[in-house]
Design an enzyme around this catalytic site. Structure first.
Site, PDB file in Angstrom:
ATOM      1  N   GLU A 127      79.069-144.108 -60.067  1.00 46.49           N
ATOM      2  CA  GLU A 127      79.065-142.753 -60.456  1.00 46.49           C
ATOM      3  C   GLU A 127      80.273-142.497 -61.515  1.00 46.49           C
ATOM      4  O   GLU A 127      81.585-143.228 -60.793  1.00 46.49           O
ATOM      5  CB  GLU A 127      79.008-141.748 -59.440  1.00 46.49           C
ATOM      6  CG  GLU A 127      79.079-140.403 -60.185  1.00 46.49           C
ATOM      7  CD  GLU A 127      79.001-139.135 -59.049  1.00 46.49           C
ATOM      8  OE1 GLU A 127      78.812-139.441 -57.996  1.00 46.49           O
ATOM      9  OE2 GLU A 127      78.944-138.139 -59.352  1.00 46.49           O
ATOM     10  N   ALA A 268      85.379-141.511 -51.511  1.00 46.15           N
ATOM     11  CA  ALA A 268      83.980-142.323 -51.147  1.00 46.15           C
ATOM     12  C   ALA A 268      82.907-141.937 -52.230  1.00 46.15           C
ATOM     13  O   ALA A 268      83.049-141.251 -53.132  1.00 46.15           O
ATOM     14  CB  ALA A 268      83.751-141.729 -49.839  1.00 46.15           C
ATOM     15  N   GLU A 270      78.489-141.558 -52.322  1.00 48.12           N
ATOM     16  CA  GLU A 270      77.235-141.116 -51.616  1.00 48.12           C
ATOM     17  C   GLU A 270      76.013-142.122 -51.992  1.00 48.12           C
ATOM     18  O   GLU A 270      74.944-141.806 -51.642  1.00 48.12           O
ATOM     19  CB  GLU A 270      76.964-139.606 -51.714  1.00 48.12           C
ATOM     20  CG  GLU A 270      76.483-139.423 -53.234  1.00 48.12           C
ATOM     21  CD  GLU A 270      77.465-138.798 -54.215  1.00 48.12           C
ATOM     22  OE1 GLU A 270      78.606-139.048 -54.102  1.00 48.12           O
ATOM     23  OE2 GLU A 270      77.075-137.949 -55.096  1.00 48.12           O
ATOM     24  N   ASN A 271      76.395-143.304 -52.506  1.00 41.44           N
ATOM     25  CA  ASN A 271      75.074-143.985 -52.910  1.00 41.44           C
ATOM     26  C   ASN A 271      74.199-143.994 -51.758  1.00 41.44           C
ATOM     27  O   ASN A 271      74.350-144.012 -50.524  1.00 41.44           O
ATOM     28  CB  ASN A 271      75.629-145.527 -52.857  1.00 41.44           C
ATOM     29  CG  ASN A 271      76.868-145.696 -53.574  1.00 41.44           C
ATOM     30  OD1 ASN A 271      76.989-145.353 -54.494  1.00 41.44           O
ATOM     31  ND2 ASN A 271      77.989-146.196 -52.926  1.00 41.44           N
ATOM     32  N   GLU A 304      79.879-136.743 -47.642  1.00 42.05           N
ATOM     33  CA  GLU A 304      78.821-137.960 -48.314  1.00 42.05           C
ATOM     34  C   GLU A 304      77.517-137.902 -47.611  1.00 42.05           C
ATOM     35  O   GLU A 304      76.569-137.958 -48.277  1.00 42.05           O
ATOM     36  CB  GLU A 304      79.555-139.378 -48.051  1.00 42.05           C
ATOM     37  CG  GLU A 304      80.793-139.485 -48.847  1.00 42.05           C
ATOM     38  CD  GLU A 304      80.908-138.800 -50.181  1.00 42.05           C
ATOM     39  OE1 GLU A 304      80.122-138.954 -50.875  1.00 42.05           O
ATOM     40  OE2 GLU A 304      82.354-138.402 -50.476  1.00 42.05           O
ATOM     41  N   HIS A 307      75.173-135.071 -49.315  1.00 40.88           N
ATOM     42  CA  HIS A 307      75.125-135.645 -50.436  1.00 40.88           C
ATOM     43  C   HIS A 307      73.381-136.102 -50.378  1.00 40.88           C
ATOM     44  O   HIS A 307      72.777-135.834 -51.263  1.00 40.88           O
ATOM     45  CB  HIS A 307      75.834-136.585 -51.105  1.00 40.88           C
ATOM     46  CG  HIS A 307      76.974-135.965 -51.944  1.00 40.88           C
ATOM     47  ND1 HIS A 307      76.530-134.623 -52.826  1.00 40.88           N
ATOM     48  CD2 HIS A 307      78.216-136.118 -52.164  1.00 40.88           C
ATOM     49  CE1 HIS A 307      77.666-134.551 -53.587  1.00 40.88           C
ATOM     50  NE2 HIS A 307      78.651-135.243 -53.304  1.00 40.88           N
ATOM     51  N   GLU A 326      78.010-131.189 -56.387  1.00 42.53           N
ATOM     52  CA  GLU A 326      79.583-131.157 -55.955  1.00 42.53           C
ATOM     53  C   GLU A 326      80.053-130.043 -55.320  1.00 42.53           C
ATOM     54  O   GLU A 326      80.520-129.869 -54.182  1.00 42.53           O
ATOM     55  CB  GLU A 326      80.498-131.683 -56.726  1.00 42.53           C
ATOM     56  CG  GLU A 326      80.477-133.152 -57.219  1.00 42.53           C
ATOM     57  CD  GLU A 326      80.198-134.117 -55.975  1.00 42.53           C
ATOM     58  OE1 GLU A 326      80.534-133.660 -55.099  1.00 42.53           O
ATOM     59  OE2 GLU A 326      79.768-135.366 -56.239  1.00 42.53           O
TER      60      GLU A 326
END
Ligand code: B3K
Ligand code: ZN
Length: 856
Positions: A127, A268, A270-271, A304, A307, A326
């Site tokens: 990202e 961090a 959030e994959n 995260e 998300h 966000e």
């Protein structure tokens, strides 16, 4: 590979959004990991989204494209075109399989975007637009694809991870290479792709969802750090429970993985199913981490995790919509933190962020709406505006629609848009439709930048109190459209201090009058719980201020009115009597034995330079610095006995992260810091004794901070002691760096230079740079703004050094220079000159955009 891009960056505009002409339904990757020559083969199943003859324009920033084929036929170089940032293929059928093979160089990727290798670990950060550095792709968030990923690496890498579920793993005995195959069943945009290969210690746990599904929780940390992972794991479990309880949201994959890495540009990422974290937001134990670190870990882990629904299951159509995920996710993590700890303390901290950082951003050259209209480098828009003001906007919806109305809106949002890439308008429409509400005017919060200023005039008649309110935005008085501003209020009896009425009204016109039937003299408290992200222009008489500080029901408002009193002292003449009154009020607070320890700690803190600066059109640097030290010194001298006895009474505080002990440590830290301004022998003895007795990092750091105020030698002694005790532990080293960088005299330059020669200081690591130099530019106003211009020049040289290797980091650090117009002419011209000097050299897009907007 460096991050330096060509020097004619093009802006993108929100209004130019076009739906994609091609879609990628399946993405099969083979990634053959080598330090310098990683080969990425991508098999993309593509079809046209409608009938057309347009070329396929892939985003591509790989080192080299080796080969391309369409439906099995190799393309010749004449069949495609490579230009800066893209790979263009013409004359394509309606449906086809494109295979690209390309090469990347992870070990030389110092920008930490795309695929990079640091300290033996391969990892990714995609990202916003990093995936195109891994393989040519339609690297935009509205392309949702199902990923299957084969990762090959030497067998010495114990863990080879990617998103989703591990479906196969095999070792080739001849080559000694392992292939791990991962499949993620949820279609996702490329920015959520992740891969990690390394050897870690693994902390495992499990979570059973409300519907009975067992989720494996896996937390990967550097070898030897397992004992530091427990708080992060506990935070994850709390987050999973909370999201089920409050939003009915369950986790969806079988495994949730978190990997902590040391080299990371931000907090961090959030994959999907594989969060990658800066180790600062994972590793903690009492002996090395402070309560603030524990809080940071809990809230970032939650952020995260949240998300997964607000960001991953429903994502953004384009990057201008970033606040969709966000702002909403920050709001959710704020709610979570308030539920875990204290709502008042959370609101104080968020109001501080808004006032010191977001209002400043909105008053500067990079001001943008929470949904920006124009972007050169997307990484520049991960801002306090998009995140924190975005969260305040969501909070106002929550206030306007009530908690249950907001929940109804969230339910509809998930029902309508699960699995899609959508816009902020879609979100607001779901809220409106679920509540049968008209939110069209509310949308002005999304389209307009700038901090609204609400002016308040109150008039008391015999039987009523009238409030005349108006709103404006500085510099845009004639062109802005009025905002919808919820104002929570309380009316207090001026005589008894009792609460007569609490409620909320809405200011949604340029001017409006509100009346209350009131016969007695009253004090009105406005913007309870910081109910709107606005500035308030209200002339509150001193006596009334003091009564509100003493009597408001909302702890946030008591603190808030005290901040207003500080502001008043900062702008008033020395002989106006305001300072004396301020000192009296804080003295009374110090004496108050009934106040909650956590709130009391906030009330006796000297406001930061930035928060006092917020009240000035032209920031009076020296006045603010003097006011802070003068008041602190007077309080420390006159209240020394009480402060010392309170410190003594608190004694040795039990370890642990329970609310009460955290509050006590926060109170003790605030007492030590204030008392340190007395810098007497007695105080030095107190600091020494407290330091000796302290058995956790929170109290040790409180002593070090007190020593940094009271006595240079003691400060050096404690710094050295902690350095020796924790040699090699970089997260502790970073804390000490902050102290070194905030030395308030010319010795700071030599101190930073000496400190940077220590073995722990690696210039390629963003955490090290941020803790040392970031603290100097952001937290040492006395030296950064010194009139000889040395501080500014120091930053300029640093930016020149860093920009070519890590442009995201450089672009974060430049912020304090951008606001030059708010300083006196001498400082403004010194700051501006640094920006002019920077503009003359070849800059990254990131820095170019900021420097040019400031100069433009
Ligand atoms: N979404 C990431 C931030 C990505 C920043 C890219 N420069 C972390 C977060 O907000 O949760
Ligand atoms: Zn986020």
């Amino acid at each position: 590979m460096t991050d330096t891009k060509v020097h004619n960056p093009q802006a993108k505009y929100r209004k130019d959004y076009q739906a994609p002409h091609y879609l990628i339904t399946q993405t099969n990757l083979n990634i053959d990991l080598y330090d310098h020559q990683t080969v990425v083969t991508a098999e993309l199943h593509i079809h046209k989204s409608h009938e057309h003859d347009l070329p396929l324009i892939l985003d591509s920033e790989v080192e080299k494209v080796l080969s391309l084929s369409v439906n099995g036929e190799t393309l010749q170089t004449a069949d495609y075109e490579q230009s800066t940032g893209s790979l263009i293929i013409k004359s394509l059928p309606d449906t086809f399989i494109l295979i690209t093979t390309s090469v990347v160089d992870p070990a030389n990727n110092s920008a930490l975007e795309g695929l990079y290798k640091s300290e033996g670990v391969f990892c990714t950060q995609c990202e916003a637009e990093g995936f195109r550095k891994i393989t040519p792709y339609l690297d935009r968030p509205d392309i949702l694809s199902v990923f299957t990923v084969e990762v090959c690496a030497d067998q010495s890498y114990q863990h080879i991870l990617a998103n989703g579920n591990l479906i196969a793993k095999s070792l080739d005995n001849k080559t000694g290479r392992v292939t791990a195959t991962w499949h993620d069943p949820f279609p996702k945009p490329s920015y959520l792709f992740a891969l990690v290969a390394g050897s870690f210690d693994l902390l495992e746990d499990k979570f059973v969802t409300r519907s009975g599904k067992e989720i494996a929780l896996e937390l990967y940390v550097d070898k030897g750090n397992l004992h530091l992972a427990h708080h992060a794991m506990a935070s994850l479990i709390k987050s999973m429970e909370w999201d089920e309880k409050v939003y009915d949201l369950e986790y969806d994959l079988d495994t949730y993985m978190i990997v902590a890495v040391d080299f990371f540009n931000m907090g961090a990422m959030e994959n999907k199913g594989l969060n990658i974290f800066n180790s600062k937001y994972v590793l903690a134990d009492e002996s090395t981490a402070t309560d603030a670190d524990y809080h940071g870990i809990e809230s970032v882990i939650a952020h995260e995790y949240f998300h997964n629904w607000t960001g991953n299951r429903i994502t953004c159509r384009d990057w201008f919509q970033l606040s969709l995920k966000e702002g909403l996710t920050v709001f959710r993590d704020q709610q979570f933190s308030a539920d875990m700890g204290s709502e008042v303390i959370e609101r104080i901290s968020h109001a501080n962020i808004m006032r010191t950082m977001q209002f400043a951003e909105d008053a500067g050259p990079m001001s943008h709406p929470i949904r920006p209209d124009k972007v050169i480098e997307m990484n520049n828009f991960y801002t306090v505006t998009v995140y924190d003001k975005g969260a305040e906007v969501i909070r106002m919806l929550h206030t306007l629609l009530s908690a249950s109305g907001f929940k109804k809106g969230m339910d509809l949002y998930f029902k309508r848009y699960d699995g899609q890439a959508v816009t902020c308008d879609d979100f607001v429409n779901a809220m409106a439709d679920a509540n049968d509400a008209d939110l069209s005017q509310f949308q002005n919060w999304y389209s307009q930048s700038g901090t609204p200023l609400v002016s308040v005039k109150e008039t008391k008649h015999d039987n009523s109190l009238t409030l005349e309110l108006s709103q404006t935005v500085f510099g845009r008085e004639s062109s802005f459209k009025p905002f919808v501003i919820p104002i929570k209020f309380e009316i207090l009896s001026a005589q008894t201090g009792q609460s007569l009425k609490r409620g909320q009204f809405i200011l949604d016109e340029l001017r409006q009058t509100f009346s209350f039937d009131i016969t007695e003299e009253v004090d009105i408290v406005l913007f309870e719980n910081f109910s709107a992200p606005v500035k308030v222009n209200r002339d509150v008489p001193l006596n009334q201020m003091v009564r509100i500080i003493n009597n408001a029901s909302d702890g946030f408002c008591r603190w808030d009115m005290l901040q207003s009193l500080w502001q008043k002292a900062a702008v008033s003449d020395d002989n106006s009597g305001v300072r004396e009154r301020l000192i009296e009020v804080i003295s009374d607070i110090i004496d108050d034995t009934k106040l909650d320890a956590a709130v009391k700690a906030e009330m006796i803190k000297i406001p930061s330079f930035e928060s006092l600066a917020e009240g000035f059109d032209v920031i009076a640097v020296d006045n603010i610095l003097n006011l802070r030290t003068e008041i602190a010194k007077q309080l420390a001298a006159s209240k020394f006995e009480v402060l010392a006895s309170e410190i003594d009474k608190l004694g040795v505080i039990a370890n642990g992260y329970e609310k009460e002990v955290v509050a006590n440590r926060s109170y003790k830290s605030a007492l030590l810091k204030l008392a340190a301004y007395a810098n007497t022998k007695d105080m030095l003895a107190i600091i020494r004794n407290q330091f000796k007795a302290a058995n956790n990092m929170t109290e040790k750091m409180a002593c070090l901070i007190a020593a940094s105020i009271a006595d240079t030698d003691l400060c050096k002694e404690i710094t050295e002691h902690l350095y020796q005790q924790f040699t090699g532990q970089v997260l502790v080293f970073d804390k000490l760096s902050q102290i070194v960088a905030t030395t308030e005299n010319d010795a700071v330059y030599q101190a930073m230079s000496d400190w940077s020669t220590k073995a722990e200081f690696n210039r390629a690591n963003p955490n090290r740079i941020r803790s040392l130099y970031g603290s100097f530019v952001m937290r040492n106003p006395a030296m950064f703004h010194s009139l000889d211009g040395k501080g500014y020049a120091f930053l300029k040289d640093l930016l020149i050094e860093i920009d070519s290797s890590n442009s995201q980091l450089a672009a974060r650090l430049v912020d304090p220079l951008l606001a030059y117009k708010r300083y006196d002419t001498k400082r403004a011209s010194l700051m501006k000159q640094c920006l002019v000097d920077l503009s003359k050299i070849k800059l990254s897009n990131d820095l170019y955009e900021k420097v040019n907007s400031a100069l433009g």
